[in-house]
Design a protein around this motif. Structure first.
Motif, PDB file in Angstrom:
ATOM      1  N   GLU A   1      46.156  37.488  39.220  1.00  0.00           N
ATOM      2  CA  GLU A   1      46.939  36.799  37.939  1.00  0.00           C
ATOM      3  C   GLU A   1      45.603  38.141  38.017  1.00  0.00           C
ATOM      4  O   GLU A   1      46.622  39.127  36.474  1.00  0.00           O
ATOM      5  CB  GLU A   1      47.048  35.352  37.737  1.00  0.00           C
ATOM      6  CG  GLU A   1      46.736  35.880  36.462  1.00  0.00           C
ATOM      7  CD  GLU A   1      48.537  36.088  35.635  1.00  0.00           C
ATOM      8  OE1 GLU A   1      48.675  36.163  34.829  1.00  0.00           O
ATOM      9  OE2 GLU A   1      48.832  35.450  36.226  1.00  0.00           O
ATOM     10  N   ASP A   2      44.427  37.974  37.337  1.00  0.00           N
ATOM     11  CA  ASP A   2      43.767  39.043  37.680  1.00  0.00           C
ATOM     12  C   ASP A   2      44.562  40.442  37.238  1.00  0.00           C
ATOM     13  O   ASP A   2      44.338  41.599  36.749  1.00  0.00           O
ATOM     14  CB  ASP A   2      42.361  39.096  37.530  1.00  0.00           C
ATOM     15  CG  ASP A   2      41.457  40.061  36.818  1.00  0.00           C
ATOM     16  OD1 ASP A   2      40.931  39.505  35.603  1.00  0.00           O
ATOM     17  OD2 ASP A   2      40.825  41.079  37.674  1.00  0.00           O
ATOM     18  N   ALA A   3      44.943  40.793  38.444  1.00  0.00           N
ATOM     19  CA  ALA A   3      45.084  42.403  39.237  1.00  0.00           C
ATOM     20  C   ALA A   3      46.677  42.915  38.497  1.00  0.00           C
ATOM     21  O   ALA A   3      46.717  43.660  38.328  1.00  0.00           O
ATOM     22  CB  ALA A   3      45.357  42.452  40.382  1.00  0.00           C
ATOM     23  N   LYS A   4      47.677  41.672  38.206  1.00  0.00           N
ATOM     24  CA  LYS A   4      48.826  41.973  37.170  1.00  0.00           C
ATOM     25  C   LYS A   4      48.518  42.428  35.837  1.00  0.00           C
ATOM     26  O   LYS A   4      49.520  43.106  35.331  1.00  0.00           O
ATOM     27  CB  LYS A   4      49.889  39.975  37.889  1.00  0.00           C
ATOM     28  CG  LYS A   4      50.612  40.206  38.454  1.00  0.00           C
ATOM     29  CD  LYS A   4      50.824  39.378  38.039  1.00  0.00           C
ATOM     30  CE  LYS A   4      51.891  38.763  39.877  1.00  0.00           C
ATOM     31  NZ  LYS A   4      52.670  37.391  40.247  1.00  0.00           N
ATOM     32  N   GLN A   5      47.469  41.114  35.243  1.00  0.00           N
ATOM     33  CA  GLN A   5      47.083  41.623  33.524  1.00  0.00           C
ATOM     34  C   GLN A   5      46.839  43.077  33.633  1.00  0.00           C
ATOM     35  O   GLN A   5      47.181  43.648  33.045  1.00  0.00           O
ATOM     36  CB  GLN A   5      46.260  40.326  32.890  1.00  0.00           C
ATOM     37  CG  GLN A   5      46.201  38.812  33.262  1.00  0.00           C
ATOM     38  CD  GLN A   5      45.749  38.246  32.735  1.00  0.00           C
ATOM     39  OE1 GLN A   5      44.648  38.397  32.875  1.00  0.00           O
ATOM     40  NE2 GLN A   5      45.835  37.093  32.612  1.00  0.00           N
TER      41      GLN A   5
END
Length: 356
Positions: A130-134
């Motif tokens: 999720e952090d990478a997608k953001q």
């Protein structure tokens, strides 16, 4: 029966009341795998799937539980990756099956329930995904971050937003203050069998042994009959490049003895078929005929993927397969990638047809 196996069996028994539904599913999975193995022996097939190396049966038996938690934490597309993580971490032979204790701030192997380990491990992976997608990062960065921690996401975010082995190595080197240790693993043969004393800089490559780049973009070679090269030539082309599926990207590589970079792979494979393709992606772009309606076997070009070159310079090339996939040598390794979304879509430059 060894000590670890005995402890696993004992712990599963102790947790039966708590997790009885999941354990019934696991037992059924073991049974189905055994039946499938018998049929495969009779049929003469192999145990591997398209684009995925063989995962041990003891790990595959956990797939129902892995699937449940992948769905719970919103990353069902990473189910095969999670199974690969189990293969890399423990091959399913330890109680802390995903080595998740450290992600909870606990000493290694503190968790003694495999299901709790999967729960914690998948939750940790989901958080770095999720952090990478953001941050707009690529597919492989959060997988390396499962090993390093979210700090690696931040490092990639500040260094081009795309995983490369060189960046993974540099990050580990910085964290370890340059301290090296021996690493006797075939995956590191190309790099003198060492790693830095922080995490494992080869983690993505280790995972890719069990989930090849094919799995992120499909497993076939597209509509063979529609190829601009003709079906026989296109099949020969894809048969050649598929030999190197899963190999690491090697800057400057242009043959199997050394390895391949993006244009080295296309030049080598096309030249084997009698096409005179020049060396670099920019030269290949100039050498091909621009097309708006690409067909399998055409080349697909990208710009601005090398920070040392101008933003509009052609810096990457792959082989067009269909409206979603290309086959290419990228910093994530050699294999299929989705060209029409994320990082590649942002750098798309056009299509080119190779002619004799």
């Amino acid at each position: 029966m060894n000590i670890v196996t005995s402890k696993v069996a004992l712990t599963v028994a102790q947790q039966a009341a708590k997790h009885w539904k999941k354990l019934v599913i696991i037992a059924l999975a073991f049974f189905l795998i055994m039946i499938l193995g018998v049929f495969m022996l009779i049929d003469g097939g192999d145990s591997g799937g398209a684009g995925t190396a063989s995962i041990d049966e003891v790990v595959l038996a956990w797939k129902p539980v892995v699937t449940e938690y992948a769905n719970k934490y919103g990353i069902p597309e990473y189910t095969q990756v999670i199974l690969a993580i189990i293969m890399v971490e423990t091959r399913g032979t330890a109680l802390d099956i995903m080595q998740s204790s450290e992600s909870l701030g606990l000493p290694p192997n503190t968790l003694t329930d495999p299901i709790e380990s999967i729960d914690a491990g998948v939750k940790h992976l989901a958080s770095v995904v999720e952090d990478a997608k953001q941050k707009g990062l690529d597919y492989w960065t959060p997988i390396q971050s499962y090993n390093y921690g979210t700090g690696f996401n931040n490092y990639i975010n500040n260094n081009g937003k795309m995983y490369t082995f060189d960046l993974s190595s540099e990050f580990s080197k910085n964290q370890a203050n340059g301290v090296r240790v021996n690493y006797s693993n075939p995956i590191a043969d190309f790099n003198d069998n060492y790693r830095y004393k922080y995490g494992n800089m080869y983690y993505v490559m280790l995972i890719q042994q069990y989930v090849s780049p094919i799995s992120t973009g499909g497993g076939d070679i597209g509509n063979v009959n529609a190829s601009s090269l003709g079906p026989e030539v296109y099949q020969s082309l894809m048969s050649e490049v598929s030999k190197y599926n899963g190999w690491p990207y090697i800057w400057g590589g242009s043959n199997p003895k050394v390895g391949f970079d993006c244009s080295g792979l296309t030049q080598y494979s096309f030249n084997l078929l009698g096409y005179d393709l020049p060396r670099t992606a920019a030269e290949q772009h100039s050498h091909t005929i621009p097309v708006a309606d690409p067909q399998p076997g055409d080349l697909i070009f990208f710009k601005g993927t090398n920070s040392s070159r101008p933003d509009n310079a052609i810096t990457h090339v792959g082989i067009y397969v269909d409206s979603q996939r290309m086959f290419n040598a990228s910093n994530s390794g050699i294999g299929y990638s989705n060209w029409n979304q994320g990082y590649w879509k942002q750098h798309f430059a056009g299509f080119g047809r190779v002619v004799k």
